[in-house]
Design a protein around this motif. Structure first.
Motif, PDB file in Angstrom:
ATOM      1  N   ILE A   1      18.454 -36.581  -2.621  1.00 18.94           N
ATOM      2  CA  ILE A   1      19.239 -35.747  -1.707  1.00 18.94           C
ATOM      3  C   ILE A   1      20.589 -36.412  -1.459  1.00 18.94           C
ATOM      4  O   ILE A   1      20.658 -37.569  -1.061  1.00 18.94           O
ATOM      5  N   THR A   2      21.641 -35.637  -1.666  1.00 18.46           N
ATOM      6  CA  THR A   2      22.991 -36.113  -1.404  1.00 18.46           C
ATOM      7  C   THR A   2      23.592 -35.311  -0.263  1.00 18.46           C
ATOM      8  O   THR A   2      23.559 -34.083  -0.273  1.00 18.46           O
ATOM      9  N   TYR A   3      24.110 -36.012   0.722  1.00 17.25           N
ATOM     10  CA  TYR A   3      24.842 -35.394   1.824  1.00 17.25           C
ATOM     11  C   TYR A   3      26.313 -35.701   1.549  1.00 17.25           C
ATOM     12  O   TYR A   3      26.787 -36.794   1.837  1.00 17.25           O
ATOM     13  N   ASP A   4      27.011 -34.738   0.947  1.00 17.35           N
ATOM     14  CA  ASP A   4      28.382 -35.020   0.516  1.00 17.35           C
ATOM     15  C   ASP A   4      29.438 -34.541   1.497  1.00 17.35           C
ATOM     16  O   ASP A   4      30.610 -34.825   1.337  1.00 17.35           O
ATOM     17  N   SER A   5      29.043 -33.845   2.548  1.00 17.15           N
ATOM     18  CA  SER A   5      30.029 -33.419   3.541  1.00 17.15           C
ATOM     19  C   SER A   5      30.266 -34.574   4.519  1.00 17.15           C
ATOM     20  O   SER A   5      29.453 -35.492   4.622  1.00 17.15           O
ATOM     21  N   PRO A   6      31.360 -34.527   5.247  1.00 19.02           N
ATOM     22  CA  PRO A   6      31.623 -35.597   6.216  1.00 19.02           C
ATOM     23  C   PRO A   6      30.500 -35.651   7.248  1.00 19.02           C
ATOM     24  O   PRO A   6      29.897 -34.627   7.575  1.00 19.02           O
ATOM     25  N   PRO A   7      30.204 -36.839   7.766  1.00 20.59           N
ATOM     26  CA  PRO A   7      29.141 -36.919   8.767  1.00 20.59           C
ATOM     27  C   PRO A   7      29.521 -36.127  10.011  1.00 20.59           C
ATOM     28  O   PRO A   7      30.696 -36.061  10.380  1.00 20.59           O
ATOM     29  N   PRO A   8      28.529 -35.531  10.677  1.00 20.35           N
ATOM     30  CA  PRO A   8      28.833 -34.751  11.874  1.00 20.35           C
ATOM     31  C   PRO A   8      29.407 -35.594  12.998  1.00 20.35           C
ATOM     32  O   PRO A   8      30.203 -35.126  13.790  1.00 20.35           O
ATOM     33  N   VAL A   9      29.005 -36.851  13.061  1.00 16.40           N
ATOM     34  CA  VAL A   9      29.534 -37.795  14.045  1.00 16.40           C
ATOM     35  C   VAL A   9      29.954 -39.044  13.276  1.00 16.40           C
ATOM     36  O   VAL A   9      29.118 -39.886  12.949  1.00 16.40           O
ATOM     37  N   PRO A  10      31.234 -39.169  12.928  1.00 14.10           N
ATOM     38  CA  PRO A  10      31.673 -40.348  12.178  1.00 14.10           C
ATOM     39  C   PRO A  10      31.352 -41.640  12.943  1.00 14.10           C
ATOM     40  O   PRO A  10      31.534 -41.722  14.147  1.00 14.10           O
ATOM     41  N   GLY A  11      30.821 -42.614  12.209  1.00 17.11           N
ATOM     42  CA  GLY A  11      30.474 -43.897  12.806  1.00 17.11           C
ATOM     43  C   GLY A  11      29.112 -43.921  13.469  1.00 17.11           C
ATOM     44  O   GLY A  11      28.768 -44.914  14.116  1.00 17.11           O
ATOM     45  N   LEU A  12      28.325 -42.872  13.292  1.00 18.28           N
ATOM     46  CA  LEU A  12      26.991 -42.810  13.882  1.00 18.28           C
ATOM     47  C   LEU A  12      26.159 -43.993  13.393  1.00 18.28           C
ATOM     48  O   LEU A  12      26.091 -44.263  12.203  1.00 18.28           O
TER      49      LEU A  12
ATOM     50  N   ARG B   1      20.781 -51.081   7.909  1.00 20.17           N
ATOM     51  CA  ARG B   1      21.469 -50.602   9.109  1.00 20.17           C
ATOM     52  C   ARG B   1      22.937 -50.449   8.786  1.00 20.17           C
ATOM     53  O   ARG B   1      23.538 -51.280   8.104  1.00 20.17           O
ATOM     54  N   PHE B   2      23.527 -49.384   9.306  1.00 18.02           N
ATOM     55  CA  PHE B   2      24.915 -49.085   8.986  1.00 18.02           C
ATOM     56  C   PHE B   2      25.466 -48.054   9.960  1.00 18.02           C
ATOM     57  O   PHE B   2      24.722 -47.431  10.710  1.00 18.02           O
ATOM     58  N   ARG B   3      26.759 -47.914   9.907  1.00 20.35           N
ATOM     59  CA  ARG B   3      27.435 -46.823  10.618  1.00 20.35           C
ATOM     60  C   ARG B   3      27.815 -45.806   9.551  1.00 20.35           C
ATOM     61  O   ARG B   3      28.327 -46.161   8.498  1.00 20.35           O
ATOM     62  N   LEU B   4      27.544 -44.567   9.838  1.00 16.85           N
ATOM     63  CA  LEU B   4      27.752 -43.484   8.883  1.00 16.85           C
ATOM     64  C   LEU B   4      29.201 -42.990   8.935  1.00 16.85           C
ATOM     65  O   LEU B   4      29.635 -42.434   9.929  1.00 16.85           O
ATOM     66  N   TRP B   5      29.926 -43.222   7.834  1.00 16.64           N
ATOM     67  CA  TRP B   5      31.330 -42.820   7.766  1.00 16.64           C
ATOM     68  C   TRP B   5      31.603 -41.778   6.686  1.00 16.64           C
ATOM     69  O   TRP B   5      32.613 -41.091   6.744  1.00 16.64           O
ATOM     70  N   GLY B   6      30.757 -41.695   5.696  1.00 12.70           N
ATOM     71  CA  GLY B   6      31.027 -40.785   4.585  1.00 12.70           C
ATOM     72  C   GLY B   6      29.754 -40.269   3.958  1.00 12.70           C
ATOM     73  O   GLY B   6      28.685 -40.302   4.570  1.00 12.70           O
TER      74      GLY B   6
END
Length: 183
Positions: free
Chosen positions: A117-128, A157-162
């Protein structure tokens, strides 16, 4: 739950004053698919729901929580909502659903063998902030252009930016816990 989700998606679009054509342009999803989704004629895939969440600037968990009743303090296993995307082989159990007074939530997810599964759109909350703890199977997660291979017990663990990608690289079902911390 699917009918409440369809109604909430239509409500979000209306609140913003967007037409179906406006939303189609923002998500790169056809107008007819969006219309059928809002009428609960089809169920959204994980990828489609991700695109809509990006357009509405909210995490998927928050959107799903908005269509559930207020969660109790104790969430019994048989009361945890489960959402299944059969085409992608993805199942999501809301173990500790989001709550207006809490910043974190826990999700249990499973991916069928071969699921990718690829989520290629910008995250709904950048830096989540996200923490993924692999419980069973083998999982490759790509975030910020870097692929990470997880085996049971590993935690990413990470912050979601892209864009992100989740790929079951083993022969068995992959199961992991996802902890999401809202800003």
């Amino acid at each position: 739950m699917e009918s409440r989700l369809a109604a909430r998606l239509a409500e979000l679009r209306t609140e913003r004053g967007w037409s179906l054509d406006d939303l189609a342009r923002r998500t790169d999803v056809s107008r007819s698919t969006l219309s059928r989704l809002e009428r609960a004629e089809i169920s959204p895939t994980a990828a489609l729901l991700s695109r809509l969440c990006a357009a509405y600037e909210r995490p998927m968990s928050r959107l799903l929580a908005e269509v559930e009743s207020e969660p109790p303090q104790l969430v019994r296993a048989d009361a945890q909502s489960v959402w299944h995307d059969a085409p992608s082989g993805f199942t999501r159990r809301s173990v500790s659903p989001p709550h207006p007074n809490l910043r974190g939530e826990i999700v249990e997810a499973t991916l069928s063998p071969g699921a990718d599964i690829t989520y290629d759109s910008p995250p709904p909350v950048p830096g989540l902030e996200q923490h993924i703890w692999l419980l069973d199977g083998q999982l490759e997660i790509t975030t910020s252009g870097t692929a990470h291979t997880l085996t049971p017990g590993d935690c990413l663990r990470f912050r979601l930016w892209g864009p992100t990608r989740f790929r079951n690289t083993g022969p068995d079902t992959t199961r992991y816990a996802l902890v999401v911390v809202l800003p």
